[in-house]
Design an enzyme around this catalytic site. Sequence first.
Site, PDB file in Angstrom:
ATOM      1  N   LYS A  16     -37.574 -50.958 -27.960  1.00 44.03           N
ATOM      2  CA  LYS A  16     -37.763 -50.390 -29.310  1.00 44.03           C
ATOM      3  C   LYS A  16     -39.090 -49.624 -29.397  1.00 44.03           C
ATOM      4  O   LYS A  16     -39.137 -48.514 -29.924  1.00 44.03           O
ATOM      5  CB  LYS A  16     -37.744 -51.506 -30.374  1.00 44.03           C
ATOM      6  N   ARG A  91     -37.977 -59.005 -39.841  1.00 35.36           N
ATOM      7  CA  ARG A  91     -37.412 -59.910 -38.847  1.00 35.36           C
ATOM      8  C   ARG A  91     -36.713 -61.089 -39.514  1.00 35.36           C
ATOM      9  O   ARG A  91     -36.199 -61.962 -38.820  1.00 35.36           O
ATOM     10  CB  ARG A  91     -38.531 -60.439 -37.958  1.00 35.36           C
ATOM     11  N   ARG A 163     -48.911 -59.932 -21.784  1.00 37.30           N
ATOM     12  CA  ARG A 163     -49.054 -60.572 -23.098  1.00 37.30           C
ATOM     13  C   ARG A 163     -48.917 -62.082 -22.958  1.00 37.30           C
ATOM     14  O   ARG A 163     -48.117 -62.554 -22.160  1.00 37.30           O
ATOM     15  CB  ARG A 163     -47.956 -60.060 -24.050  1.00 37.30           C
ATOM     16  N   ARG A 174     -38.572 -67.064 -27.858  1.00 37.20           N
ATOM     17  CA  ARG A 174     -38.453 -65.878 -28.725  1.00 37.20           C
ATOM     18  C   ARG A 174     -36.994 -65.462 -28.881  1.00 37.20           C
ATOM     19  O   ARG A 174     -36.601 -64.960 -29.937  1.00 37.20           O
ATOM     20  CB  ARG A 174     -39.291 -64.719 -28.156  1.00 37.20           C
TER      21      ARG A 174
HETATM   22  P1  AMP Z   1     -43.313 -58.152 -30.931  1.00 37.11           P
HETATM   23  O1  AMP Z   1     -44.477 -57.414 -30.372  1.00 37.11           O
HETATM   24  O2  AMP Z   1     -42.525 -57.366 -31.937  1.00 37.11           O
HETATM   25  O3  AMP Z   1     -42.430 -58.755 -29.851  1.00 37.11           O
HETATM   26  O4  AMP Z   1     -43.921 -59.399 -31.754  1.00 37.11           O
HETATM   27  C1  AMP Z   1     -44.717 -60.380 -31.099  1.00 37.11           C
HETATM   28  C2  AMP Z   1     -44.805 -61.607 -31.974  1.00 37.11           C
HETATM   29  O5  AMP Z   1     -45.460 -61.291 -33.210  1.00 37.11           O
HETATM   30  C3  AMP Z   1     -43.489 -62.245 -32.383  1.00 37.11           C
HETATM   31  O6  AMP Z   1     -42.942 -63.106 -31.385  1.00 37.11           O
HETATM   32  C4  AMP Z   1     -43.909 -63.019 -33.637  1.00 37.11           C
HETATM   33  O7  AMP Z   1     -44.636 -64.183 -33.318  1.00 37.11           O
HETATM   34  C5  AMP Z   1     -44.891 -62.034 -34.274  1.00 37.11           C
HETATM   35  N1  AMP Z   1     -44.201 -61.085 -35.192  1.00 37.11           N
HETATM   36  C6  AMP Z   1     -44.044 -59.750 -35.019  1.00 37.11           C
HETATM   37  N2  AMP Z   1     -43.378 -59.209 -36.047  1.00 37.11           N
HETATM   38  C7  AMP Z   1     -43.101 -60.224 -36.890  1.00 37.11           C
HETATM   39  C8  AMP Z   1     -42.412 -60.311 -38.134  1.00 37.11           C
HETATM   40  N3  AMP Z   1     -41.855 -59.231 -38.712  1.00 37.11           N
HETATM   41  N4  AMP Z   1     -42.313 -61.539 -38.722  1.00 37.11           N
HETATM   42  C9  AMP Z   1     -42.860 -62.627 -38.153  1.00 37.11           C
HETATM   43  N5  AMP Z   1     -43.508 -62.614 -36.978  1.00 37.11           N
HETATM   44  C10 AMP Z   1     -43.636 -61.430 -36.343  1.00 37.11           C
END
Ligand code: AMP
Length: 222
Positions: A16, A91, A163, A174
């Site tokens: 994405k 989310r 990460r 996740r």
């Molecule tokens: P991502 O980089 O989108 O994979 O997000 C990394 C982490 O950030 C996720 O596993 C969640 O812990 C947190 N996170 C990101 N976006 C959200 C969201 N919209 N709501 C809640 N937690 C989020």
Amino acid sequence: MRAMHLIFLGPPGTGKGTQARRLNEKFGWHPLSSGDILRAEIAAKSEIGNKAAKYVSSGALVPDEIVTGVILAGLGRLDHSKGFILDGFPRTVNQAESLHAGLEQSGPEIDAAIDFQLADKAILERIVTRRICKNCSATYNVRFNPPREPDRCDRCGGPVVQRVDDSEEVVQKRLVTYREQTAPLIDYYARKSLLHSVDASAGIDDVGQQVMRILQTIDEGK
Ligand code: AMP
């Protein structure tokens, strides 16, 4: 192509962010990644970052009441006439309700929610070999797309690292989190007649073409 306002749905590791950056380079639409925003807050040790850190590192969602405010504030600062791509937000159905209530007051309509579809096994393989630039969030893959110099970002020269939440154990968590809390958004956007999907198992250019075909159909008002 007119400026679009998009939501990118789909599990982690489905490309994405890569496609959002491509649309930014092509059309200037703003990418807004909730994960990048939260990681910046955590690095800055802000109040929000300190609250969010334990959820992010364990693969859980940051509670809606912490995340929604900071993302909607970020969205509010963008020039909406230039288009935007929300990557990783909403989310949960609750976050989606807050987003649409906010946009109804003072924002554009969402043009599409694009679901990036990929099997769990492929997601896992991609994420454990993924690396990210600590400075500019550019992503690499040690197998398919390594930086030219080891551990150094091609774009900004920053350190390229794994990460904390990209370990196999946390990715498994996740994926469960995604299925339980985020996948219901697929039905939610189907009911709003905004849902489209792409096969994210294809290469970056191919997925980009799938996205472009969806956008062209919308742009032509089909
Ligand atoms: P991502 O980089 O989108 O994979 O997000 C990394 C982490 O950030 C996720 O596993 C969640 O812990 C947190 N996170 C990101 N976006 C959200 C969201 N919209 N709501 C809640 N937690 C989020």
